[in-house]
Design a protein around this motif. Structure first.
Motif, PDB file in Angstrom:
ATOM      1  N   PRO A 214      -1.235  -4.029  -9.434  1.00 25.73           N
ATOM      2  CA  PRO A 214      -2.627  -3.867  -9.894  1.00 25.73           C
ATOM      3  C   PRO A 214      -3.254  -2.559  -9.439  1.00 25.73           C
ATOM      4  CG  PRO A 214      -2.267  -6.107  -9.137  1.00 25.73           C
ATOM      5  CD  PRO A 214      -1.044  -5.328  -8.752  1.00 25.73           C
ATOM      6  N   GLY A 215      -3.018  -2.173  -8.185  1.00 24.54           N
ATOM      7  CA  GLY A 215      -3.573  -0.913  -7.693  1.00 24.54           C
ATOM      8  C   GLY A 215      -2.978   0.294  -8.387  1.00 24.54           C
ATOM      9  N   ILE A 216      -1.680   0.237  -8.676  1.00 20.47           N
ATOM     10  CA  ILE A 216      -1.027   1.334  -9.390  1.00 20.47           C
ATOM     11  C   ILE A 216      -1.631   1.487 -10.786  1.00 20.47           C
ATOM     12  CG2 ILE A 216       1.161   2.042 -10.458  1.00 20.47           C
ATOM     13  CD1 ILE A 216       2.581   0.746  -8.009  1.00 20.47           C
TER      14      ILE A 216
ATOM     15  N   ALA B 293       0.832  -1.209   0.000  1.00 22.67           N
ATOM     16  CA  ALA B 293       0.000   0.000   0.000  1.00 22.67           C
ATOM     17  C   ALA B 293       0.862   1.253   0.000  1.00 22.67           C
ATOM     18  CB  ALA B 293      -0.932   0.000   1.207  1.00 22.67           C
ATOM     19  N   LEU B 294       1.969   1.213   0.725  1.00 23.21           N
ATOM     20  CA  LEU B 294       2.879   2.358   0.764  1.00 23.21           C
ATOM     21  C   LEU B 294       3.574   2.544  -0.583  1.00 23.21           C
ATOM     22  CD1 LEU B 294       4.309   4.624   2.285  1.00 23.21           C
ATOM     23  CD2 LEU B 294       5.944   2.906   3.147  1.00 23.21           C
ATOM     24  N   ILE B 295       3.966   1.446  -1.206  1.00 18.46           N
ATOM     25  CA  ILE B 295       4.590   1.521  -2.533  1.00 18.46           C
ATOM     26  C   ILE B 295       3.628   2.166  -3.529  1.00 18.46           C
ATOM     27  CG2 ILE B 295       5.405   0.123  -4.488  1.00 18.46           C
ATOM     28  CD1 ILE B 295       6.494  -1.871  -2.336  1.00 18.46           C
ATOM     29  N   GLU B 296       2.382   1.723  -3.520  1.00 16.84           N
ATOM     30  CA  GLU B 296       1.376   2.308  -4.407  1.00 16.84           C
ATOM     31  C   GLU B 296       1.200   3.801  -4.121  1.00 16.84           C
ATOM     32  OE1 GLU B 296      -3.447   1.995  -5.198  1.00 16.84           O
ATOM     33  OE2 GLU B 296      -2.392   0.278  -4.344  1.00 16.84           O
ATOM     34  N   LYS B 297       1.092   4.163  -2.855  1.00 18.82           N
ATOM     35  CA  LYS B 297       0.896   5.565  -2.471  1.00 18.82           C
ATOM     36  C   LYS B 297       2.050   6.436  -2.954  1.00 18.82           C
ATOM     37  CE  LYS B 297       0.344   8.488   1.647  1.00 18.82           C
ATOM     38  NZ  LYS B 297       0.293   8.500   3.139  1.00 18.82           N
ATOM     39  N   ARG B 298       3.281   5.961  -2.791  1.00 17.09           N
ATOM     40  CA  ARG B 298       4.448   6.749  -3.202  1.00 17.09           C
ATOM     41  C   ARG B 298       4.450   6.989  -4.705  1.00 17.09           C
ATOM     42  NH1 ARG B 298       9.166   3.699   0.423  1.00 17.09           N
ATOM     43  NH2 ARG B 298       8.830   4.894   2.348  1.00 17.09           N
ATOM     44  N   VAL B 299       4.109   5.971  -5.473  1.00 13.31           N
ATOM     45  CA  VAL B 299       4.069   6.137  -6.926  1.00 13.31           C
ATOM     46  C   VAL B 299       3.030   7.180  -7.312  1.00 13.31           C
ATOM     47  CG1 VAL B 299       3.451   5.017  -9.113  1.00 13.31           C
ATOM     48  CG2 VAL B 299       4.962   3.847  -7.493  1.00 13.31           C
ATOM     49  N   LEU B 300       1.836   7.037  -6.771  1.00 10.62           N
ATOM     50  CA  LEU B 300       0.730   7.906  -7.173  1.00 10.62           C
ATOM     51  C   LEU B 300       0.921   9.341  -6.710  1.00 10.62           C
ATOM     52  CD1 LEU B 300      -2.233   5.440  -6.587  1.00 10.62           C
ATOM     53  CD2 LEU B 300      -1.051   5.972  -8.724  1.00 10.62           C
ATOM     54  N   GLN B 301       1.681   9.554  -5.641  1.00  5.03           N
ATOM     55  CA  GLN B 301       1.969  10.911  -5.182  1.00  5.03           C
ATOM     56  C   GLN B 301       2.926  11.643  -6.117  1.00  5.03           C
ATOM     57  OE1 GLN B 301       3.401  10.189  -1.181  1.00  5.03           O
ATOM     58  NE2 GLN B 301       1.466  10.837  -0.260  1.00  5.03           N
TER      59      GLN B 301
ATOM     60  N   GLU C 246      -4.558   0.415 -11.926  1.00  4.89           N
ATOM     61  CA  GLU C 246      -5.960   0.841 -11.862  1.00  4.89           C
ATOM     62  C   GLU C 246      -6.075   2.341 -11.601  1.00  4.89           C
ATOM     63  OE1 GLU C 246     -10.087  -0.112  -9.358  1.00  4.89           O
ATOM     64  OE2 GLU C 246      -8.216  -1.138  -8.850  1.00  4.89           O
ATOM     65  N   ALA C 247      -5.279   2.840 -10.639  1.00  5.46           N
ATOM     66  CA  ALA C 247      -5.347   4.263 -10.308  1.00  5.46           C
ATOM     67  C   ALA C 247      -4.864   5.134 -11.457  1.00  5.46           C
ATOM     68  CB  ALA C 247      -4.535   4.541  -9.043  1.00  5.46           C
ATOM     69  N   LEU C 248      -3.798   4.703 -12.133  1.00  2.87           N
ATOM     70  CA  LEU C 248      -3.287   5.483 -13.262  1.00  2.87           C
ATOM     71  C   LEU C 248      -4.313   5.544 -14.390  1.00  2.87           C
ATOM     72  CD1 LEU C 248       0.430   4.278 -13.363  1.00  2.87           C
ATOM     73  CD2 LEU C 248      -0.402   6.515 -12.643  1.00  2.87           C
ATOM     74  N   LYS C 249      -4.938   4.427 -14.678  1.00  2.00           N
ATOM     75  CA  LYS C 249      -5.965   4.416 -15.729  1.00  2.00           C
ATOM     76  C   LYS C 249      -7.135   5.323 -15.349  1.00  2.00           C
ATOM     77  CE  LYS C 249      -5.067  -0.141 -17.794  1.00  2.00           C
ATOM     78  NZ  LYS C 249      -5.600  -1.511 -18.012  1.00  2.00           N
ATOM     79  N   GLU C 250      -7.520   5.298 -14.066  1.00  2.00           N
ATOM     80  CA  GLU C 250      -8.620   6.151 -13.614  1.00  2.00           C
ATOM     81  C   GLU C 250      -8.277   7.633 -13.775  1.00  2.00           C
ATOM     82  OE1 GLU C 250      -9.403   4.975  -9.617  1.00  2.00           O
ATOM     83  OE2 GLU C 250     -10.600   3.219 -10.197  1.00  2.00           O
ATOM     84  N   ARG C 251      -6.987   7.961 -13.680  1.00  2.00           N
ATOM     85  CA  ARG C 251      -6.546   9.349 -13.845  1.00  2.00           C
ATOM     86  C   ARG C 251      -6.336   9.720 -15.311  1.00  2.00           C
ATOM     87  NH1 ARG C 251      -1.989  10.350  -9.062  1.00  2.00           N
ATOM     88  NH2 ARG C 251      -3.245   9.572  -7.308  1.00  2.00           N
ATOM     89  N   GLY C 252      -6.600   8.799 -16.206  1.00  2.00           N
ATOM     90  CA  GLY C 252      -6.500   9.096 -17.625  1.00  2.00           C
ATOM     91  C   GLY C 252      -5.150   8.823 -18.255  1.00  2.00           C
ATOM     92  N   TYR C 253      -4.270   8.127 -17.540  1.00  2.00           N
ATOM     93  CA  TYR C 253      -2.951   7.815 -18.097  1.00  2.00           C
ATOM     94  C   TYR C 253      -3.027   6.613 -19.034  1.00  2.00           C
ATOM     95  CZ  TYR C 253      -0.670  10.954 -14.777  1.00  2.00           C
ATOM     96  OH  TYR C 253      -0.266  12.060 -14.075  1.00  2.00           O
ATOM     97  N   VAL C 254      -2.168   6.637 -20.042  1.00  2.00           N
ATOM     98  CA  VAL C 254      -1.938   5.485 -20.907  1.00  2.00           C
ATOM     99  C   VAL C 254      -0.556   4.952 -20.576  1.00  2.00           C
ATOM    100  CG1 VAL C 254      -1.739   4.664 -23.278  1.00  2.00           C
ATOM    101  CG2 VAL C 254      -3.376   6.479 -22.720  1.00  2.00           C
ATOM    102  N   LEU C 255      -0.471   3.678 -20.215  1.00  2.00           N
ATOM    103  CA  LEU C 255       0.810   3.087 -19.842  1.00  2.00           C
ATOM    104  C   LEU C 255       1.511   2.546 -21.074  1.00  2.00           C
ATOM    105  CD1 LEU C 255      -1.301   2.507 -17.249  1.00  2.00           C
ATOM    106  CD2 LEU C 255       0.884   1.803 -16.291  1.00  2.00           C
TER     107      LEU C 255
END
Length: 272
Positions: free
Chosen positions: A239-241, A209-217, A243-252
């Protein structure tokens, strides 16, 4: 506990200890060594690309892989990258990326990694990911002699080419440590250096959860995210990273897709 499991645990612990010892220096990268580098941003690489009809056709080919063509001049792109694998966690990571239809760029280590998991290297390439080099033995390139640098770069490239049929054109220097000597040798060997803009510091924690939070910040458009699939907390965070990136409109995308229609040039350093 089986002896093979104990050995893997000791190897992982040893690598983690080595990374942690270097962590203080690595965390200073944005403030010290790399800040004085002449780096090229993805947006600059794209802007410098030719825009005539002939170049446009070539750009589409460069940006296309198993995941399709992406134009990051228009799309809000971000590149997901993984260092220091493959490892026993990489198969699950590849399953996740396949399920999510997301490409990644893998900067692989040779010793104890490529040589231990050759089938995963082949799978990465077969499934459309960009396979690149993180050197053979994670030696700090700025601390060794030119011939040793060449050997650190040649050995993983040879191994990857044998397994995938394609010689890497991208590399990531351990700890991001590089200098003019490294640039010159990379130019000579046809390699571009790829740094990063987002780090989860996943070598310091197993908390997914912390790894995901750091990336998204930290993430923003044209970002290059640095993760390590060798650590137990990282792959469960992916998976959480995504999902959150896609929700923010990012294309990976892969790093080459991020730069297209520009193309990484040997000897140059790329960082957002």
């Amino acid at each position: 506990m089986p002896s093979s499991t104990r050995k893997r645990g000791k190897a992982a612990a040893g690598f983690r200890a080595a990374v942690l010892l270097a962590a203080a220096a690595t965390l200073l990268l944005p403030l010290t060594g790399c800040s004085s580098l002449d780096t090229t941003a993805p947006s600059t690489a794209r802007a410098h690309a030719a825009t005539d009809a002939g170049a446009g056709a070539g750009a589409g080919a460069d940006a296309k892989n198993a995941f399709g063509t992406v134009d990051c001049r228009r799309a809000k792109c971000v590149a997901l990258t993984f260092d220091a694998g493959p490892s026993e966690n990489s198969a699950r990571l590849l399953d996740i990326l396949k399920e999510e239809k997301v490409p990644a760029t893998f900067f692989l280590l040779g010793k104890r990694h490529i040589e231990k998991y050759p089938e995963l290297v082949t799978r990465m390439a077969d499934e459309g990911h960009e396979v690149a080099s993180h050197t053979w033995d994670h030696r700090i390139l700025t601390r060794i002699e030119p011939d040793e640098i060449r050997e650190e770069l040649r050995r993983p490239n040879d191994a990857i080419e044998r397994l995938t049929g394609r010689r890497p054109t991208l590399m990531r220097p351990p700890q991001g440590r590089t200098n003019e000597t490294v640039h010159g040798i990379c130019r000579e060997m046809g390699l571009s250096e790829i740094l990063w803009s987002v780090t989860a510091k996943d070598y310091t924690t197993d908390d997914s959860a912390l790894i995901e939070k750091r990336v998204l910040q930290q993430v923003s458009r044209d970002g290059i995210i640095l993760l390590h699939d060798i650590y137990p907390g990282t792959v469960p965070a992916v998976p959480g990273i995504i999902e959150a990136l896609k929700e923010r409109g990012y294309v990976l995308v892969t790093v080459p897709q991020l730069l297209a229609p520009g193309k990484a040039e040997p000897g140059k350093v790329y960082r957002p």
